[in-house]
Design a protein around this motif. Structure first.
Motif, mmCIF file in Angstrom:
data_model
loop_
_atom_site.group_PDB
_atom_site.id
_atom_site.type_symbol
_atom_site.label_atom_id
_atom_site.label_comp_id
_atom_site.label_asym_id
_atom_site.label_seq_id
_atom_site.Cartn_x
_atom_site.Cartn_y
_atom_site.Cartn_z
ATOM 1 N N PRO A 90 0.830 -1.219 0.000
ATOM 2 C CA PRO A 90 0.000 0.000 0.000
ATOM 3 C C PRO A 90 0.860 1.263 0.000
ATOM 4 O O PRO A 90 1.923 1.312 0.618
ATOM 5 C CB PRO A 90 -0.811 -0.118 1.296
ATOM 6 N N CYS A 91 0.391 2.290 -0.672
ATOM 7 C CA CYS A 91 1.084 3.578 -0.723
ATOM 8 C C CYS A 91 0.042 4.678 -0.932
ATOM 9 O O CYS A 91 -1.156 4.399 -1.090
ATOM 10 C CB CYS A 91 2.132 3.592 -1.838
ATOM 11 N N TYR A 92 0.507 5.926 -0.960
ATOM 12 C CA TYR A 92 -0.390 7.076 -1.091
ATOM 13 C C TYR A 92 0.196 8.026 -2.141
ATOM 14 O O TYR A 92 1.395 8.324 -2.106
ATOM 15 C CB TYR A 92 -0.550 7.814 0.244
ATOM 16 N N TYR A 93 -0.635 8.513 -3.037
ATOM 17 C CA TYR A 93 -0.159 9.448 -4.054
ATOM 18 C C TYR A 93 -0.857 10.792 -3.896
ATOM 19 O O TYR A 93 -1.957 10.898 -3.356
ATOM 20 C CB TYR A 93 -0.391 8.885 -5.460
ATOM 21 N N SER A 94 -0.178 11.831 -4.384
ATOM 22 C CA SER A 94 -0.721 13.188 -4.291
ATOM 23 C C SER A 94 -1.666 13.452 -5.452
ATOM 24 O O SER A 94 -1.311 13.221 -6.620
ATOM 25 C CB SER A 94 0.427 14.209 -4.308
ATOM 26 N N ARG A 95 -2.842 13.949 -5.143
ATOM 27 C CA ARG A 95 -3.807 14.234 -6.199
ATOM 28 C C ARG A 95 -3.523 15.557 -6.891
ATOM 29 O O ARG A 95 -4.006 15.796 -7.996
ATOM 30 C CB ARG A 95 -5.221 14.218 -5.614
ATOM 31 N N VAL A 135 4.686 10.021 -4.566
ATOM 32 C CA VAL A 135 4.119 8.856 -3.887
ATOM 33 C C VAL A 135 4.873 8.667 -2.578
ATOM 34 O O VAL A 135 6.103 8.770 -2.534
ATOM 35 C CB VAL A 135 4.244 7.584 -4.744
ATOM 36 N N VAL A 136 4.135 8.383 -1.490
ATOM 37 C CA VAL A 136 4.757 8.222 -0.175
ATOM 38 C C VAL A 136 4.313 6.894 0.436
ATOM 39 O O VAL A 136 3.273 6.333 0.064
ATOM 40 C CB VAL A 136 4.391 9.384 0.781
ATOM 41 N N ALA A 137 5.116 6.435 1.387
ATOM 42 C CA ALA A 137 4.799 5.174 2.069
ATOM 43 C C ALA A 137 3.947 5.400 3.306
ATOM 44 O O ALA A 137 3.199 4.512 3.719
ATOM 45 C CB ALA A 137 6.091 4.454 2.458
ATOM 46 N N ARG A 138 4.040 6.592 3.913
ATOM 47 C CA ARG A 138 3.307 6.868 5.152
ATOM 48 C C ARG A 138 2.486 8.138 4.986
ATOM 49 O O ARG A 138 2.994 9.149 4.500
ATOM 50 C CB ARG A 138 4.278 7.045 6.327
ATOM 51 N N TYR A 139 1.251 8.059 5.402
ATOM 52 C CA TYR A 139 0.397 9.242 5.395
ATOM 53 C C TYR A 139 -0.789 9.015 6.305
ATOM 54 O O TYR A 139 -1.404 7.939 6.289
ATOM 55 C CB TYR A 139 -0.087 9.573 3.978
ATOM 56 N N SER A 140 -1.105 10.038 7.099
ATOM 57 C CA SER A 140 -2.282 9.999 7.967
ATOM 58 C C SER A 140 -2.818 11.419 8.109
ATOM 59 O O SER A 140 -2.112 12.303 8.610
ATOM 60 C CB SER A 140 -1.941 9.415 9.337
#
Length: 260
Positions: free
Chosen positions: A176-181, A187-192
């Protein structure tokens, strides 16, 4: 004979001291002295707290406040998507480390760096895991960072552990990862969102509240309240205590009277 006779002055002094003790004057003076000492040390602590609050706020601006605002502006997806590592390069030297997926320390240049690139799909991580054969990567070979800042400090950020988890033998595994819209290439590995907002609120409110409370109490104590201003004539802190010249003059005058 002379030793047995009582000195009238000493008798008068002893009677006066007994009167003062009996009337409660000495205890009142001692209480006022303790209150003044407590007020002085409390004022010292409040002043120190106000100064530390200012320096703390200046320290939090580049390390917490600015990254938190940048994270909000990046508008990362709240639901993790699926990523896969396509390349991992470990480099050394300032020229070879133009960018780094993970850097221990946010103020110094990276002399050793891990450069990791990933593919990701905008479908959620759970959907991709549920249907592994239906896989389509929306963005390919984009830079991958440990967090929104791309840096941090141990033990929260350990670049060696980060590289072992996502690179080397783990390349090709879906995670799982998170990308900026607003910037799909990030793309980052950690986001909350909750943690980011909490850190931003704490960094903004705690130093400001400490500074405001400390300064408010000091102004309430040492500035005339309500109808008076700090510039109005009145009894200030310096006028509460006798000057050294006045004390010396009074002691000299009393000494002359005793000699007389």
């Amino acid at each position: 004979m002379g030793a047995q006779e009582d000195d009238p002055g000493s008798l008068k002094s002893s009677r006066s001291s007994k009167l003062n003790v009996g009337s409660g004057i000495l205890p009142v003076v001692e209480i006022e002295s303790l209150v003044e000492k407590a007020k002085f040390y409390t004022s010292l602590c409040l002043g120190t707290t106000a100064i530390l609050a200012v320096f703390g706020f200046l320290f939090l601006v580049p390390f917490v406040i600015e990254p938190a605002i940048t994270t909000i502006l990046s508008d990362f997806t709240p639901i993790p998507v699926a990523c896969v590592v396509t390349g991992h390069v470990y480099a050394e030297g300032l020229r070879n480390c133009s960018w780094s997926s993970c850097r221990e320390g946010c103020t110094s240049a990276a002399l050793r760096c891990h450069q990791i690139k990933v593919n990701y799909t905008k479908a959620s991580y759970e959907e991709v895991i549920a249907k592994p054969l239906e896989r389509h990567w929306d963005v390919a070979d984009t830079k991958f960072f440990v967090n929104t800042e791309g840096c941090g400090y141990p033990p929260r950020v350990n670049c060696s552990e980060f590289a072992k988890k996502f690179g080397y033998r783990n390349m090709g595994k879906i995670f799982p990862c998170y990308y900026s819209r607003t910037n799909p290439e990030t793309v980052v590995a950690r986001y909350s969102w909750d943690d980011n907002l909490k850190h931003l609120v704490l960094a903004l409110t705690v130093p400001v509240v400490l500074f405001g409370v400390s300064l408010g109490v000091l102004c309430f104590w040492y500035c005339p309240p309500m109808s008076k201003t700090c510039s109005s004539p009145g009894r200030n802190l310096l006028e509460k205590y006798d000057r050294k010249e006045d004390i010396l003059e009074e002691d000299g005058f009393e000494g002359e009277e005793e000699e007389y």
